[in-house]
Structure formats: structure tokens, C-alpha cells
Motif scaffolding. Structure first.
Motif, short mmCIF file in Angstrom:
data_model
loop_
_atom_site.label_atom_id
_atom_site.label_comp_id
_atom_site.label_asym_id
_atom_site.label_seq_id
_atom_site.Cartn_x
_atom_site.Cartn_y
_atom_site.Cartn_z
N UNK A 27 36.03 25.96 31.66
CA UNK A 27 36.76 26.93 30.86
C UNK A 27 35.79 27.70 29.97
N UNK A 28 35.99 29.00 29.89
CA UNK A 28 35.20 29.86 29.01
C UNK A 28 36.08 30.29 27.84
N UNK A 29 35.52 30.27 26.66
CA UNK A 29 36.26 30.60 25.46
C UNK A 29 36.18 32.09 25.17
N UNK A 30 37.31 32.76 25.12
CA UNK A 30 37.42 34.18 24.75
C UNK A 30 36.94 35.12 25.86
N UNK A 31 35.81 34.81 26.49
CA UNK A 31 35.20 35.71 27.47
C UNK A 31 35.46 35.24 28.90
N UNK A 32 35.82 36.20 29.77
CA UNK A 32 36.06 35.87 31.16
C UNK A 32 34.85 36.16 32.03
N UNK A 33 34.95 35.72 33.28
CA UNK A 33 33.88 36.02 34.24
C UNK A 33 34.50 36.14 35.63
N UNK A 34 33.75 36.69 36.56
CA UNK A 34 34.25 36.84 37.92
C UNK A 34 34.35 38.28 38.33
N UNK A 35 35.08 38.52 39.41
CA UNK A 35 35.09 39.83 40.04
C UNK A 35 35.69 40.93 39.17
N UNK A 36 36.51 40.60 38.20
CA UNK A 36 37.13 41.61 37.34
C UNK A 36 36.42 41.75 36.00
N UNK A 37 35.27 41.12 35.87
CA UNK A 37 34.55 41.14 34.60
C UNK A 37 33.10 41.56 34.82
N UNK A 38 32.48 42.01 33.74
CA UNK A 38 31.06 42.37 33.83
C UNK A 38 30.21 41.13 34.04
N UNK A 39 30.69 39.97 33.55
CA UNK A 39 29.97 38.72 33.76
C UNK A 39 30.41 38.14 35.11
N UNK A 40 29.51 38.07 36.05
CA UNK A 40 29.84 37.55 37.37
C UNK A 40 29.69 36.04 37.46
N UNK A 41 29.00 35.45 36.50
CA UNK A 41 28.67 34.04 36.53
C UNK A 41 29.05 33.41 35.21
N UNK A 42 29.57 32.19 35.24
CA UNK A 42 30.00 31.54 33.99
C UNK A 42 28.84 31.31 33.04
N UNK A 43 27.61 31.20 33.58
CA UNK A 43 26.46 30.99 32.71
C UNK A 43 26.05 32.25 31.95
N UNK A 62 43.17 33.98 21.07
CA UNK A 62 42.47 34.66 22.15
C UNK A 62 42.65 33.89 23.45
N UNK A 63 42.35 34.54 24.55
CA UNK A 63 42.54 33.93 25.87
C UNK A 63 41.46 32.90 26.18
#
Length: 378
Positions: A350-366, A291-292
Motif C-alpha cells: 500500500x502507498x500512502x496518498x500517492x498512487x502508482x501504475x499505468x494511470x500515474x506518473x509513478x510507474x513503480x511503487x519504489x 486522503x486515498x
């Protein structure tokens, strides 16, 4: 059976295990096959059997080296390295240049490849370089001024990587970058004759904090906004982060009585994880997981552009930290006064498997199920 095959039989078996190729490359492939067979003629039957076993095992950086002559060969009028031929035939058909490959630290030829008549060409001892357009920060040593040279498609935007933000009441990190005792100070920095930050200023703001354990890297593990376990300190030049391995930072050993099934599923999916190693003053990451991995680093961000989270896919390698880039970035930020909050250029996340930011539903790494902070001290 492998034992009953001659050299030509082993080479034919290898070529049957090649990656799926595009029909547009038939002419290149025809010449590459001939070059590959020619390279293999100097190998023993035992070596060829090991090569076949490597391919049948699949992606494994722990497999044996494929020692082949270091000389370039001609394919379709171009000089091509044996490593590039092997990588393109067996792993990345889309590869077009040796520069897209980076040797992994786990390879036995890692530290002495340039001095060898033969070098390892095992395609699983390389990573495919993740291409990122990072703006170059140029320091004029005569006027002690700095400028950022942006890629053509970049632009200065309000959602800069270095924007005003507030500290979360439930965690010790900012919403976009980590806080530590080695942060940017807002007053303009003093400089030495060389144009680098002066020693006094560097010790306070510009140098990574020295770890008492003698480690060059410390890692902290998080599940959403909860920090778990102790920091993991690295003294060897290379290490790994994985879920259930026997070495490195093994996340499967970290307990959390309040862990949800969803978070545990993400942790298990992380599997083999990724490798990290030092090359001089740079730090590289290789994604071994299926996984990414999503990475954010000052060395991969623009001080005048958008804050970016980079996706590192399986088999890709990326330089996640450059000390030279970090020091120039720090100097640039101080001299331009474009930063409004403490910011540690000697860390990345680094986040494992799940992304965050403007292209993701998660806007924050937390909001990510499981992620890590990395603090450098060299």
C-alpha cells in the motif's frame, strides 16, 4: 443546548446533520425519515444526545454505538435495515444496498451482531465496500485443473500482473511484487486427494512463513527505494497504521536523516491512516485518512489480466487478502506455468496518498514517497 431538548428535538437535530441528498430521492427520503423517527422512539434522551454528539464530531470509529432494533423496516416497498437507513441518511446518500456496508472491527457489535435483538447502526462504525471485479479461480477437484473466470470487461493482455521483471539493485523487492522465502516454484505442483497443494509442497511454496513472534501480520515501511525502521509485528486481531497516533504502527516515530520536505508532507497528510483486521482467513482494510490509500494485492489481481493498483478513498473498506483466493491463485499459476519469477501470494502493498501504475506518473511503487509491505503468516 442539548440538555433542554426532548426526544423529538434530538431527533430533529440529528436529521439536520444528515448528508446532502439528491432531489431524485425525495419520495424515499420522506419514508426513510418516518422510519428513522419511529426507530428512535425507543431510545432514551441520553442515547439520542450521544447520537447528536457523534454526528457533530464527524467521522470517528471511536464514537459510541447506536443500538437500534435489528429488524428490517419497509421503505418504498423494500425491506431495508436500520443500518442502511442511517448510513444513507448521514453518510452515503448514494448507497443502495446493505451489501455495500461492512462493519468495522472496532465496533462493539462486530463479533456478535447476528445474535443480537439490537445492533449498532452508527454510520461511522461501517465502511463502504470498494467494489472490485476480481476474477474467480475455479478448481475442478475431479480433473485437478483450474480455470479463471474473468469479469466481462476484462481481457488477457501482455501487461499481465505476472510478467517478467528484474530485481532492482537498490532494493529487495521486484518492481511489481514482493519477494520472500515463500514464493512460487516453476515446476508443476503435486496435489493431495482434496485438490489442494500437498503438505510437502505447501510447506515450501504455498504457506505463509510462520513468524517466531506469533504474529499473523508483519509490516515494513519504505520511503521510495529505502527501507526504514524495523518490521512491525501484529498479534492482535486488529491494528492500524497512522502518522501520529498512540497505538498501532506509528509512522511519525520513524526517523530518516535524508527525508525530504516533500516526503514528510505526504507522511503528515496520511494522518489517521487506515485500520487492518482479520476475519477468519481474510484481511480487511478501512481508510480513516482524509486522503486515498493505493493498494496492490494478489487477492485483487487477475492472473491473466492487467496488474491493478486500487484506490481506496476515505471511508471505504476493502478485503485486501483472501487466503482461499491466494491458495487457488498459487495452484493456478503453478499448473499453468504462467509465472516467470518468484511471487509471494501471501503479501500485499500500500502507498500512502500517492498512487502508482499505468494511470500515474509513478510507474513503480519504489517511486512513491512512502509505502508499506505487508507479510501474512497465518
Amino acid at each position: 443546548m442539548l440538555g433542554s431538548l426532548g426526544k423529538d428535538g434530538h431527533v430533529s437535530q440529528l436529521l439536520k446533520l444528515k448528508a446532502k441528498q439528491s432531489s431524485d430521492d425525495d419520495a424515499w427520503l420522506a419514508e426513510a425519515y418516518r422510519s428513522f423517527r419511529s426507530l428512535m422512539k425507543s431510545r432514551s434522551g441520553k442515547e439520542l444526545k450521544n447520537f447528536v454528539s457523534t454526528m457533530k464530531q464527524g467521522s470517528s470509529e471511536d464514537s459510541c454505538c447506536w443500538m437500534l432494533p435489528s429488524r428490517f423496516v419497509e421503505v418504498r416497498g423494500e425491506q431495508v435495515s436500520p443500518a442502511e437507513i442511517c448510513a444513507r441518511l448521514f453518510r452515503w446518500p448514494e448507497l443502495r444496498s446493505q451489501e455495500q456496508l461492512h462493519r468495522l472491527a472496532s465496533c462493539k457489535c462486530f463479533s456478535s451482531v447476528e445474535s443480537r435483538a439490537e445492533s449498532c447502526c452508527n454510520p461511522f462504525h461501517f465502511g463502504k465496500v470498494l467494489s472490485i471485479d476480481v476474477p474467480s479461480i475455479v478448481l475442478d477437484r475431479d480433473t485437478l485443473t483450474t480455470a479463471v473466470h474473468l469479469p466481462a470487461e476484462s481481457s488477457s493482455r501482455e501487461d499481465s500482473a505476472f510478467y517478467d521483471c528484474t530485481l532492482s539493485s537498490s532494493a529487495s523487492v521486484f518492481s511489481e511484487f514482493s519477494v520472500s522465502d515463500k514464493c512460487v516454484a516453476l515446476p508443476a505442483c503435486s496435489t493431495s486427494d482434496s485438490g489442494r497443494p500437498s503438505r510437502a509442497d505447501s510447506e515450501i511454496h504455498s504457506q505463509p512463513a510462520q513468524d517466531a513472534s506469533g504474529s499473523w501480520l508483519s509490516m515494513a515501511y519504505w520511503e521510495q527505494n529505502n527501507r526504514l525502521g524495523r518490521q512491525f509485528h501484529v498479534t492482535d486481531t486488529q491494528t492500524s497504521v497512522n502518522y501520529g497516533g498512540t497505538s498501532g504502527f506509528v509512522l511519525g516515530k520513524i526517523a530518516n536523516t535524508h527525508r525530504t520536505d516533500g516526503v514528510e508532507k505526504k507522511r503528515r497528510a496520511f494522518g489517521k491512516g487506515f485500520s487492518l483486521w482479520r476475519e477468519g482467513d481474510d484481511v480487511w482494510m478501512y481508510n480513516r485518512s482524509e486522503h486515498s490509500v493505493f493498494v496492490q494485492s494478489s487477492s485483487l489481481s487477475s492472473p491473466t489480466g492487467t496488474r491493478k493498483v486500487h484506490r481506496v478513498n476515505q471511508g471505504q473498506v476493502v478485503k485486501v487478502f483472501s487466503r482461499q483466493q491466494a491458495e487457488l491463485l498459487l495452484l493456478y499459476l503453478k499448473k499453468t506455468g504462467t509465472i516467470r519469477f518468484p511471487f509471494d501470494v501471501f503479501s500485499f502493498r500500500a502507498s500512502l496518498v500517492s498512487g502508482w501504475g499505468e494511470r500515474h506518473t509513478r510507474q513503480n511503487i519504489m517511486q512513491c514517497p512512502c509505502w508499506l509491505e505487508f507479510f501474512l503468516s497465518f
